[in-house]
Design an enzyme around this catalytic site. Structure first.
Site, PDB file in Angstrom:
ATOM      1  N   ARG A   1       7.649   7.912 -12.939  1.00  0.00           N
ATOM      2  CA  ARG A   1       7.097   7.871 -11.774  1.00  0.00           C
ATOM      3  C   ARG A   1       9.070   8.569 -10.882  1.00  0.00           C
ATOM      4  O   ARG A   1       9.902   8.340 -11.671  1.00  0.00           O
ATOM      5  CB  ARG A   1       7.584   6.649 -11.045  1.00  0.00           C
ATOM      6  CG  ARG A   1       8.054   6.806  -9.521  1.00  0.00           C
ATOM      7  CD  ARG A   1       7.327   6.156  -7.940  1.00  0.00           C
ATOM      8  NE  ARG A   1       7.689   4.366  -8.642  1.00  0.00           N
ATOM      9  CZ  ARG A   1       9.071   4.166  -8.247  1.00  0.00           C
ATOM     10  NH1 ARG A   1       9.960   4.621  -7.467  1.00  0.00           N
ATOM     11  NH2 ARG A   1       9.621   2.994  -8.648  1.00  0.00           N
TER      12      ARG A   1
ATOM     13  N   HIS B   1       8.840   4.614  -4.563  1.00  0.00           N
ATOM     14  CA  HIS B   1       7.874   4.830  -5.041  1.00  0.00           C
ATOM     15  C   HIS B   1       6.481   4.994  -3.632  1.00  0.00           C
ATOM     16  O   HIS B   1       5.492   5.441  -3.487  1.00  0.00           O
ATOM     17  CB  HIS B   1       8.046   3.287  -4.592  1.00  0.00           C
ATOM     18  CG  HIS B   1       6.671   2.773  -4.488  1.00  0.00           C
ATOM     19  ND1 HIS B   1       5.565   2.147  -5.430  1.00  0.00           N
ATOM     20  CD2 HIS B   1       6.128   1.235  -2.796  1.00  0.00           C
ATOM     21  CE1 HIS B   1       4.529   1.705  -4.449  1.00  0.00           C
ATOM     22  NE2 HIS B   1       4.890   1.320  -3.540  1.00  0.00           N
TER      23      HIS B   1
ATOM     24  N   TYR C   1      17.906   1.184  -6.859  1.00  0.00           N
ATOM     25  CA  TYR C   1      17.702   0.419  -7.737  1.00  0.00           C
ATOM     26  C   TYR C   1      17.311   0.540  -9.267  1.00  0.00           C
ATOM     27  O   TYR C   1      17.035   0.165 -10.061  1.00  0.00           O
ATOM     28  CB  TYR C   1      16.109  -0.728  -7.664  1.00  0.00           C
ATOM     29  CG  TYR C   1      15.116  -0.527  -7.235  1.00  0.00           C
ATOM     30  CD1 TYR C   1      14.060   0.179  -8.462  1.00  0.00           C
ATOM     31  CD2 TYR C   1      14.612  -0.077  -5.916  1.00  0.00           C
ATOM     32  CE1 TYR C   1      13.221   0.946  -7.552  1.00  0.00           C
ATOM     33  CE2 TYR C   1      13.567   0.791  -6.109  1.00  0.00           C
ATOM     34  CZ  TYR C   1      12.670   0.964  -6.830  1.00  0.00           C
ATOM     35  OH  TYR C   1      11.540   1.783  -6.114  1.00  0.00           O
TER      36      TYR C   1
HETATM   37  C1  TPP Z   1      -2.746  -7.696  -3.627  1.00  0.00           C
HETATM   38  C2  TPP Z   1      -1.523  -7.005  -3.187  1.00  0.00           C
HETATM   39  N1  TPP Z   1       0.216  -6.916  -3.384  1.00  0.00           N
HETATM   40  C3  TPP Z   1       1.167  -6.818  -2.981  1.00  0.00           C
HETATM   41  C4  TPP Z   1       0.867  -5.165  -2.650  1.00  0.00           C
HETATM   42  C5  TPP Z   1       2.206  -4.268  -2.650  1.00  0.00           C
HETATM   43  N2  TPP Z   1       2.650  -3.338  -3.198  1.00  0.00           N
HETATM   44  C6  TPP Z   1       2.365  -2.301  -2.774  1.00  0.00           C
HETATM   45  S1  TPP Z   1       2.528  -1.484  -3.794  1.00  0.00           S
HETATM   46  C7  TPP Z   1       3.167  -1.754  -5.306  1.00  0.00           C
HETATM   47  C8  TPP Z   1       3.595  -1.814  -6.362  1.00  0.00           C
HETATM   48  C9  TPP Z   1       2.435  -1.395  -7.100  1.00  0.00           C
HETATM   49  O1  TPP Z   1       2.692  -0.727  -8.239  1.00  0.00           O
HETATM   50  P1  TPP Z   1       2.206  -0.584  -9.629  1.00  0.00           P
HETATM   51  O2  TPP Z   1       1.199  -1.644  -9.440  1.00  0.00           O
HETATM   52  O3  TPP Z   1       3.075  -0.361 -11.101  1.00  0.00           O
HETATM   53  O4  TPP Z   1       1.295   1.517  -8.866  1.00  0.00           O
HETATM   54  P2  TPP Z   1       2.977   2.794  -8.970  1.00  0.00           P
HETATM   55  O5  TPP Z   1       3.172   2.025  -6.715  1.00  0.00           O
HETATM   56  O6  TPP Z   1       3.685   2.091  -9.094  1.00  0.00           O
HETATM   57  O7  TPP Z   1       1.991   3.432  -9.237  1.00  0.00           O
HETATM   58  C10 TPP Z   1       3.226  -3.607  -4.766  1.00  0.00           C
HETATM   59  C11 TPP Z   1       3.787  -5.026  -5.331  1.00  0.00           C
HETATM   60  C12 TPP Z   1      -0.179  -5.115  -2.573  1.00  0.00           C
HETATM   61  N3  TPP Z   1      -0.814  -3.319  -1.945  1.00  0.00           N
HETATM   62  N4  TPP Z   1      -1.435  -5.490  -3.024  1.00  0.00           N
END
Ligand code: TPP
Length: 362
Positions: A257, A261, A270
């Site tokens: 990435r 985010h 971080y």
């Molecule tokens: C069930 C749930 N828990 C927490 C969140 C909050 N949240 C949004 S994005 C994220 C991180 C996701 O990271 P990753 O799966 O690695 O995907 P990326 O965004 O890096 O592509 C979190 C914890 C959510 N959207 N849904």
């Protein structure tokens, strides 16, 4: 006495290295110049779109936006491998796959502008809307794949999830079901090394995310997610297998990435600067451009012309988005329940009372 009852290994597929050199056999589609140029153009269009979307957010014309910077090869590779009749269950930043499938850029903007019409894709109407709750999209894909199997249709369901998402129960449940029922499903894990501020090493002790396939009884492969040819080849092979009754597969795409985010995040708080600088050295657009240039299929003049075309296309999408009349605030409550619960009724009334007072929206 102990004996070994099972042994596994995880393969890693790369076809173009970061220098654009071919390091393993080119698949047939990569010998077709038009196909390669179309994929490169799609990746460039996504990059142009992404930059513009962030600017729109910064100038108050878009809500929070999740950038896909650095993911272009993974997403375009998935889109290019899928058939129109397949079903895509995306997470929230898979624009490259969605645009390839026919979702309009103005729809993506509408979605992030808070307008649910952005989920009513011009592209395959049967694709799932964006999924913000992490991992539930994998269950949607497993469910769709179950329906295809029961109906005897030669279609597949593809879902995508991040590295962080693979820690969720819903991910394991979907994998388990797909393996047990031998469903025509492909699970894409987009490993961009970070789940907001949580780095991969704090997310899992597993050496690879591809090996999560093994417990579910399906093949798992790791692929260079910055190599569009490798991604498309891996996804095509998994889809072909699934379509002919061979069951599901998991593909871990190794990418990075390069952005925050979302626009609500500041990754400099971080993430080490050196890590990001290093990642720019193997980002996905450079290597395919180098390959095309080395093959004499591309030059600076064509590059400039293409970038201008991309900018015009994106500008037209932005105009369309900005010219779309707003929905009343009540629209977001309309399709949720047959009868709105009392608490939601109250929220609706408050929202309507303050409609138009915060100056946001498009
Ligand atoms: C069930 C749930 N828990 C927490 C969140 C909050 N949240 C949004 S994005 C994220 C991180 C996701 O990271 P990753 O799966 O690695 O995907 P990326 O965004 O890096 O592509 C979190 C914890 C959510 N959207 N849904």
């Amino acid at each position: 006495m102990k004996k070994t009852v099972a042994e596994y290994r995880v393969d890693h597929l790369q076809i173009l290295d970061p220098e654009g050199k071919v390091v393993s056999e080119l698949p047939a589609f990569a010998r077709d110049t038009d196909e390669l140029l179309t994929m490169y153009r799609s990746m460039s269009l996504v990059r142009t779109f992404d930059t513009k979307a962030i600017n729109l957010q910064r100038t108050g014309k878009l809500g929070t936006y999740a950038s896909c910077l650095g993911h272009e090869a993974t997403h375009v590779g998935v889109g290019a491998a899928m058939a129109p009749e397949d079903v895509f269950a995306p997470m929230y930043r898979e624009y490259g796959a969605q645009m390839w499938r026919g979702v309009k850029m103005s729809e993506i903007l509408l979605y992030w502008g808070g307008d649910e019409r952005g989920n009513n894709f011009a592209g395959p109407k049967h694709d799932f809307p964006w999924c913000v709750p992490i991992a539930t999209q994998c269950l949607h894909a497993a469910g769709a794949a179950m329906a295809f199997k029961l109906r005897g249709e030669k279609r597949c369901a593809v879902s995508s999830i991040g590295d962080g998402g693979t820690s969720e129960g819903a991910f394991y449940e979907a994998l388990n079901l797909a393996g047990a029922q031998q469903l025509p499903a492909v699970f894409m894990v987009v490993n961009n090394k970070w789940a907001i501020s949580v780095p991969l090493h704090l997310q899992t002790a597993a050496e690879t995310l591809a090996q999560k396939a093994i417990a579910a009884g399906m093949p798992g492969i790791q692929v260079d997610g910055n190599d569009v040819i490798a991604v498309r080849a891996a996804v095509s092979a998994a889809l072909e297998r699934a379509r002919s009754g061979g069951g599901p597969a998991l593909i871990e795409a190794m990418t990075y990435r390069l952005s925050d985010h979302t626009t609500a995040d500041d990754a400099t708080r971080y993430r080490p600067k050196e890590e990001v600088e290093e990642a720019w050295g193997f980002e996905p657009l450079i290597r395919i451009r180098r390959y095309l240039m080395n093959e004499g299929l591309w030059d600076e003049q064509r590059e400039q012309q293409m970038l201008e075309e991309c900018a015009r296309e994106v500008d037209a999408a932005v105009d369309e988005y900005l010219a779309t009349p707003r929905m009343p605030v009540s629209a977001m409550f309309e399709h949720m329940y047959a009868t709105l619960p009392e608490a939601m009724q109250e929220q609706l009334e408050t929202a309507v009372r303050y409609e138009g007072t915060n100056g946001s929206g498009h």
